[in-house]
Structures are given as C-alpha cells and as structure tokens.
Design a protein around this motif. Structure first.
Motif, short mmCIF file in Angstrom:
data_model
loop_
_atom_site.label_atom_id
_atom_site.label_comp_id
_atom_site.label_asym_id
_atom_site.label_seq_id
_atom_site.Cartn_x
_atom_site.Cartn_y
_atom_site.Cartn_z
N PHE A 34 0.83 -1.20 0.00
CA PHE A 34 0.00 0.00 0.00
C PHE A 34 0.86 1.25 0.00
O PHE A 34 1.90 1.30 0.67
N HIS A 35 0.40 2.24 -0.76
CA HIS A 35 1.05 3.54 -0.82
C HIS A 35 -0.01 4.61 -0.55
O HIS A 35 -1.18 4.42 -0.89
N HIS A 36 0.40 5.69 0.07
CA HIS A 36 -0.49 6.83 0.29
C HIS A 36 0.15 8.05 -0.36
O HIS A 36 1.24 8.47 0.03
N HIS A 37 -0.52 8.57 -1.37
CA HIS A 37 -0.01 9.69 -2.17
C HIS A 37 1.42 9.43 -2.64
O HIS A 37 2.29 10.29 -2.56
N GLY A 38 1.66 8.19 -3.10
CA GLY A 38 2.95 7.83 -3.70
C GLY A 38 3.99 7.30 -2.74
O GLY A 38 4.97 6.71 -3.17
N ALA A 39 3.82 7.48 -1.45
CA ALA A 39 4.81 7.01 -0.47
C ALA A 39 4.31 5.69 0.14
O ALA A 39 3.14 5.57 0.49
#
Length: 163
Positions: A34-39
């Motif tokens: 999982f990534h959140h806004h690319g991170a």
C-alpha cells in the motif's frame, strides 16, 4: 428532526463523503504494498490491516474497509497477491494471500498475462498475482514433484497448459 440532527452533526453531504472516498490517495502496487499519495505505508501492522480489509466490489472497483469506514483504492494490478504456497504435492495445494487468507489452488484457474505474469483466481473469481517468491516456489516444487512422479501435479498443473 433526524435530518436536522444529522446535518448539524455531520455538515457534509453524502456526495461529499463519496468524493472523499474517491480521493483517498491510497494505491496498491503489483506486489501488494500500500502507498499513500505515492509514499509506501511503512508501518507493517497497517499494511497487514489494509491487506485484510481489501475487497473487490461487483462493479470491479477496489475498496478498503476498516471497521465501518471504507474508501476506494487504486490498484496498479490486482489487489490480491499470492505470497506463498503449501501442499503442492497433495491434492489440496494451498495459496497464502496477502490478505492472510489461505485458499485451495485450483490449477484450472492459472493464467499467464502477456507480460508473463502468473495469476490464479481467488475469492470466487478475482485474479490474484503470484509474487516472485510464490512463482519460484511453484516452479521449483513443480519440477521436483515431476521428478518424483507426483501424479496430481502432472495431471493438473501440467495440463493447465501454461508451461
């Protein structure tokens, strides 16, 4: 009275809530990370929680449910990843998914994409991508079983016609 109490407590409309769900910024990589806004989400426990909450709706959209809350998630491939295998020399080989669930591997559902990625169907028909480790485990166990004369492997996986 209920409508007034609701609007005073929750000043957003259901349309706003749906928009918020659409813009979660969450994505799942082909490896199931999982990534959140690319991170990348770095907390391993949050990764596990998110993996366990992934669902594919009837319309094919991926959602993440944690308790009563949910949001849409963009999947770069499929949200389900096969992390490992067990019992390949038996008539009930098992796949361990990134969701923590174990499912029986049905060789008739194996499929190879144009990019040479191996998939199997899980959860009633949704594609799950084999991780590199699971793929190598399958190939190693497959050839080992063939050498030992394991009839189940020969008669099912071999005839799944992807080799």
């Amino acid at each position: 009275m209920f409508a007034t109490a609701w609007s005073e407590t929750y000043p957003w409309s259901m349309l706003d809530l749906d928009k918020i769900r659409e813009q979660s910024g969450l994505t799942i990589s082909p490896e199931g990370v999982f990534h959140h806004h690319g991170a990348p989400v770095e907390n391993e426990k949050v990764q596990v929680l998110f993996s366990q909450g992934v669902r594919v709706r009837e319309d094919g959209r991926v959602i993440l449910r944690v308790g009563p809350q949910w949001c849409y998630v963009a999947a770069d491939d499929t949200p389900y990843v096969i992390l490992g295998l067990s019992g390949l020399q038996t008539e009930q080989p098992q796949m361990r998914l990134n969701t923590g669930v174990k499912e029986v591997l049905d060789p008739s559902t194996l499929w190879v994409s144009e990019d040479d990625v191996l998939y199997a169907r899980v959860n009633g028909g949704v594609l799950a991508r084999f991780s590199r480790n699971a793929f190598h485990q399958l190939i190693t166990d497959f050839w080992s079983a063939i050498a030992r004369g394991c009839n189940y492997i020969k008669n099912t996986i071999w005839h799944a016609s992807f080799f």
